[in-house]
Design a protein around this motif. Structure first.
Motif, PDB file in Angstrom:
ATOM      1  N   ARG A   1     -12.287 -10.412  -6.738  1.00 44.96           N
ATOM      2  CA  ARG A   1     -11.900 -11.754  -7.194  1.00 44.96           C
ATOM      3  C   ARG A   1     -10.511 -12.051  -6.651  1.00 44.96           C
ATOM      4  O   ARG A   1      -9.903 -11.227  -5.982  1.00 44.96           O
ATOM      5  N   PHE A   2     -10.002 -13.237  -6.973  1.00 42.63           N
ATOM      6  CA  PHE A   2      -8.630 -13.527  -6.568  1.00 42.63           C
ATOM      7  C   PHE A   2      -7.925 -14.398  -7.595  1.00 42.63           C
ATOM      8  O   PHE A   2      -8.557 -15.123  -8.357  1.00 42.63           O
ATOM      9  N   PHE A   3      -6.594 -14.257  -7.617  1.00 45.60           N
ATOM     10  CA  PHE A   3      -5.719 -15.136  -8.372  1.00 45.60           C
ATOM     11  C   PHE A   3      -5.089 -16.105  -7.382  1.00 45.60           C
ATOM     12  O   PHE A   3      -4.606 -15.674  -6.334  1.00 45.60           O
ATOM     13  N   ARG A   4      -5.077 -17.369  -7.710  1.00 41.27           N
ATOM     14  CA  ARG A   4      -4.371 -18.368  -6.901  1.00 41.27           C
ATOM     15  C   ARG A   4      -2.968 -18.504  -7.460  1.00 41.27           C
ATOM     16  O   ARG A   4      -2.777 -18.627  -8.664  1.00 41.27           O
ATOM     17  N   HIS A   5      -1.985 -18.511  -6.597  1.00 46.59           N
ATOM     18  CA  HIS A   5      -0.591 -18.667  -7.003  1.00 46.59           C
ATOM     19  C   HIS A   5      -0.147 -20.106  -6.771  1.00 46.59           C
ATOM     20  O   HIS A   5      -0.755 -20.835  -5.967  1.00 46.59           O
ATOM     21  N   ALA A   6       0.904 -20.514  -7.448  1.00 50.88           N
ATOM     22  CA  ALA A   6       1.412 -21.878  -7.331  1.00 50.88           C
ATOM     23  C   ALA A   6       1.744 -22.233  -5.882  1.00 50.88           C
ATOM     24  O   ALA A   6       1.612 -23.392  -5.472  1.00 50.88           O
TER      25      ALA A   6
ATOM     26  N   GLU B   1      -4.611 -17.233 -18.944  1.00 51.70           N
ATOM     27  CA  GLU B   1      -5.825 -16.624 -19.491  1.00 51.70           C
ATOM     28  C   GLU B   1      -5.529 -15.339 -20.259  1.00 51.70           C
ATOM     29  O   GLU B   1      -6.439 -14.589 -20.601  1.00 51.70           O
ATOM     30  N   GLY B   2      -4.248 -15.059 -20.509  1.00 47.07           N
ATOM     31  CA  GLY B   2      -3.885 -13.827 -21.185  1.00 47.07           C
ATOM     32  C   GLY B   2      -3.970 -12.646 -20.233  1.00 47.07           C
ATOM     33  O   GLY B   2      -3.981 -12.811 -19.012  1.00 47.07           O
ATOM     34  N   PHE B   3      -4.048 -11.467 -20.794  1.00 47.65           N
ATOM     35  CA  PHE B   3      -4.102 -10.251 -19.985  1.00 47.65           C
ATOM     36  C   PHE B   3      -5.433 -10.174 -19.245  1.00 47.65           C
ATOM     37  O   PHE B   3      -6.497 -10.267 -19.846  1.00 47.65           O
ATOM     38  N   THR B   4      -5.351 -10.020 -17.937  1.00 45.48           N
ATOM     39  CA  THR B   4      -6.531  -9.862 -17.096  1.00 45.48           C
ATOM     40  C   THR B   4      -6.427  -8.532 -16.355  1.00 45.48           C
ATOM     41  O   THR B   4      -5.642  -8.414 -15.410  1.00 45.48           O
ATOM     42  N   PRO B   5      -7.178  -7.522 -16.782  1.00 47.51           N
ATOM     43  CA  PRO B   5      -7.103  -6.252 -16.056  1.00 47.51           C
ATOM     44  C   PRO B   5      -7.606  -6.432 -14.628  1.00 47.51           C
ATOM     45  O   PRO B   5      -8.640  -7.070 -14.405  1.00 47.51           O
ATOM     46  N   HIS B   6      -6.845  -5.895 -13.688  1.00 43.68           N
ATOM     47  CA  HIS B   6      -7.235  -6.030 -12.281  1.00 43.68           C
ATOM     48  C   HIS B   6      -6.543  -4.960 -11.452  1.00 43.68           C
ATOM     49  O   HIS B   6      -5.473  -4.472 -11.814  1.00 43.68           O
ATOM     50  N   LEU B   7      -7.171  -4.611 -10.340  1.00 45.71           N
ATOM     51  CA  LEU B   7      -6.610  -3.673  -9.388  1.00 45.71           C
ATOM     52  C   LEU B   7      -6.407  -4.434  -8.081  1.00 45.71           C
ATOM     53  O   LEU B   7      -7.378  -4.772  -7.393  1.00 45.71           O
ATOM     54  N   SER B   8      -5.156  -4.754  -7.781  1.00 46.61           N
ATOM     55  CA  SER B   8      -4.853  -5.545  -6.585  1.00 46.61           C
ATOM     56  C   SER B   8      -5.161  -4.757  -5.318  1.00 46.61           C
ATOM     57  O   SER B   8      -4.837  -3.570  -5.223  1.00 46.61           O
TER      58      SER B   8
ATOM     59  N   LEU C   1      -9.849  -6.155  -7.428  1.00 43.00           N
ATOM     60  CA  LEU C   1     -11.104  -5.623  -7.956  1.00 43.00           C
ATOM     61  C   LEU C   1     -11.089  -5.773  -9.470  1.00 43.00           C
ATOM     62  O   LEU C   1     -10.084  -5.468 -10.127  1.00 43.00           O
ATOM     63  N   ALA C   2     -12.205  -6.222 -10.030  1.00 39.63           N
ATOM     64  CA  ALA C   2     -12.325  -6.437 -11.472  1.00 39.63           C
ATOM     65  C   ALA C   2     -12.914  -5.202 -12.138  1.00 39.63           C
ATOM     66  O   ALA C   2     -14.048  -4.822 -11.836  1.00 39.63           O
ATOM     67  N   PRO C   3     -12.175  -4.567 -13.037  1.00 42.81           N
ATOM     68  CA  PRO C   3     -12.739  -3.450 -13.796  1.00 42.81           C
ATOM     69  C   PRO C   3     -13.768  -3.965 -14.803  1.00 42.81           C
ATOM     70  O   PRO C   3     -13.501  -4.915 -15.535  1.00 42.81           O
ATOM     71  N   GLU C   4     -14.934  -3.359 -14.809  1.00 46.30           N
ATOM     72  CA  GLU C   4     -15.987  -3.732 -15.761  1.00 46.30           C
ATOM     73  C   GLU C   4     -16.509  -2.492 -16.467  1.00 46.30           C
ATOM     74  O   GLU C   4     -16.708  -1.472 -15.808  1.00 46.30           O
ATOM     75  N   PRO C   5     -16.695  -2.522 -17.744  1.00 49.08           N
ATOM     76  CA  PRO C   5     -16.389  -3.648 -18.599  1.00 49.08           C
ATOM     77  C   PRO C   5     -14.874  -3.792 -18.770  1.00 49.08           C
ATOM     78  O   PRO C   5     -14.140  -2.800 -18.739  1.00 49.08           O
ATOM     79  N   ARG C   6     -14.412  -4.992 -18.946  1.00 49.82           N
ATOM     80  CA  ARG C   6     -12.984  -5.250 -19.049  1.00 49.82           C
ATOM     81  C   ARG C   6     -12.453  -5.008 -20.455  1.00 49.82           C
ATOM     82  O   ARG C   6     -11.280  -4.715 -20.647  1.00 49.82           O
ATOM     83  N   GLN C   7     -13.316  -5.125 -21.454  1.00 45.40           N
ATOM     84  CA  GLN C   7     -12.868  -5.058 -22.845  1.00 45.40           C
ATOM     85  C   GLN C   7     -12.120  -3.779 -23.213  1.00 45.40           C
ATOM     86  O   GLN C   7     -11.112  -3.845 -23.916  1.00 45.40           O
TER      87      GLN C   7
ATOM     88  N   VAL D   1       0.819  -1.217   0.000  1.00 49.56           N
ATOM     89  CA  VAL D   1       0.000   0.000   0.000  1.00 49.56           C
ATOM     90  C   VAL D   1       0.856   1.272   0.000  1.00 49.56           C
ATOM     91  O   VAL D   1       0.477   2.265  -0.609  1.00 49.56           O
ATOM     92  N   ARG D   2       2.004   1.237   0.637  1.00 47.11           N
ATOM     93  CA  ARG D   2       2.852   2.435   0.687  1.00 47.11           C
ATOM     94  C   ARG D   2       3.830   2.492  -0.485  1.00 47.11           C
ATOM     95  O   ARG D   2       4.484   3.497  -0.685  1.00 47.11           O
ATOM     96  N   ARG D   3       3.910   1.409  -1.229  1.00 49.27           N
ATOM     97  CA  ARG D   3       4.885   1.345  -2.322  1.00 49.27           C
ATOM     98  C   ARG D   3       4.361   1.994  -3.605  1.00 49.27           C
ATOM     99  O   ARG D   3       5.110   2.629  -4.328  1.00 49.27           O
ATOM    100  N   TRP D   4       3.061   1.787  -3.893  1.00 52.39           N
ATOM    101  CA  TRP D   4       2.492   2.384  -5.104  1.00 52.39           C
ATOM    102  C   TRP D   4       1.012   2.650  -4.929  1.00 52.39           C
ATOM    103  O   TRP D   4       0.362   2.108  -4.054  1.00 52.39           O
ATOM    104  N   MET D   5       0.516   3.505  -5.786  1.00 51.61           N
ATOM    105  CA  MET D   5      -0.878   3.938  -5.742  1.00 51.61           C
ATOM    106  C   MET D   5      -1.786   2.826  -6.277  1.00 51.61           C
ATOM    107  O   MET D   5      -1.312   1.887  -6.917  1.00 51.61           O
ATOM    108  N   PRO D   6      -3.104   2.930  -6.043  1.00 49.43           N
ATOM    109  CA  PRO D   6      -4.013   1.967  -6.676  1.00 49.43           C
ATOM    110  C   PRO D   6      -3.896   2.098  -8.196  1.00 49.43           C
ATOM    111  O   PRO D   6      -3.861   3.226  -8.719  1.00 49.43           O
ATOM    112  N   HIS D   7      -3.807   0.969  -8.872  1.00 47.77           N
ATOM    113  CA  HIS D   7      -3.601   1.021 -10.319  1.00 47.77           C
ATOM    114  C   HIS D   7      -3.941  -0.318 -10.965  1.00 47.77           C
ATOM    115  O   HIS D   7      -4.001  -1.348 -10.301  1.00 47.77           O
ATOM    116  N   VAL D   8      -4.133  -0.255 -12.280  1.00 47.55           N
ATOM    117  CA  VAL D   8      -4.274  -1.448 -13.117  1.00 47.55           C
ATOM    118  C   VAL D   8      -3.067  -1.438 -14.045  1.00 47.55           C
ATOM    119  O   VAL D   8      -2.879  -0.487 -14.813  1.00 47.55           O
ATOM    120  N   ASN D   9      -2.227  -2.468 -13.945  1.00 43.94           N
ATOM    121  CA  ASN D   9      -1.084  -2.554 -14.851  1.00 43.94           C
ATOM    122  C   ASN D   9      -1.567  -2.785 -16.274  1.00 43.94           C
ATOM    123  O   ASN D   9      -2.401  -3.670 -16.513  1.00 43.94           O
TER     124      ASN D   9
END
Length: 149
Positions: A75-80, A118-125, A88-94, A31-39
């Protein structure tokens, strides 16, 4: 050369930050390292190469319309490792998917976000969880109370 020190991101308007940051202060160790964002592109070019990339990016973006998305669902991503990233899922994602594609065409060496299953998945962690079960609990609690101002 690519660098983890640079990125192209979509940043929510200032008015949306506080509800997001309130969640991130509890759940996100970054939270202190970077602002809210979608890569959109990450990693991007090395800092000393940004000036050379700007004309390609500017040309690619010149006809792009403004984006308007809603951050309504967690939503969440599961890691290995079994851990998870809550987002947070941006909608519409297209529109973000299309913008990402435009940027990759301009800077094809920065296509790392396309390399996931799944390719590029826009998301805001908004945070991390030790397990997917913990992520589901966090999401249930957040979703029930979520109202973006």
């Amino acid at each position: 050369m690519k660098s983890g020190l640079t990125a192209i991101v979509a940043i929510p308007p200032d008015s949306a930050w506080e509800p997001i940051q309130a969640i991130r202060r509890v759940h996100d160790r970054h939270v202190r390292r970077w602002m809210p964002h979608v890569n959109l592109l990450f990693p991007f070019v090395a800092p000393h190469e940004i000036e050379g990339a700007v004309p390609r990016i500017a040309t690619a973006l010149q006809d792009q319309p403004p984006l308007e998305v809603t951050l309504a669902e967690f939503r969440f991503f599961r890691h290995a490792s079994g851990s998870a990233t809550v987002w947070l899922a941006p909608e519409p994602r297209q529109p973000l998917v299309a913008l990402h594609a435009v940027l990759v065409r301009a800077v094809p060496e920065c296509n790392d976000l396309d390399r996931f299953g799944e390719g590029f998945t826009p998301h805001l962690s908004v945070g991390q969880a030790r397990t997917t079960q913990e992520a589901q609990v966090i999401i249930g609690r957040l979703q029930a109370a979520w109202r973006l101002a």
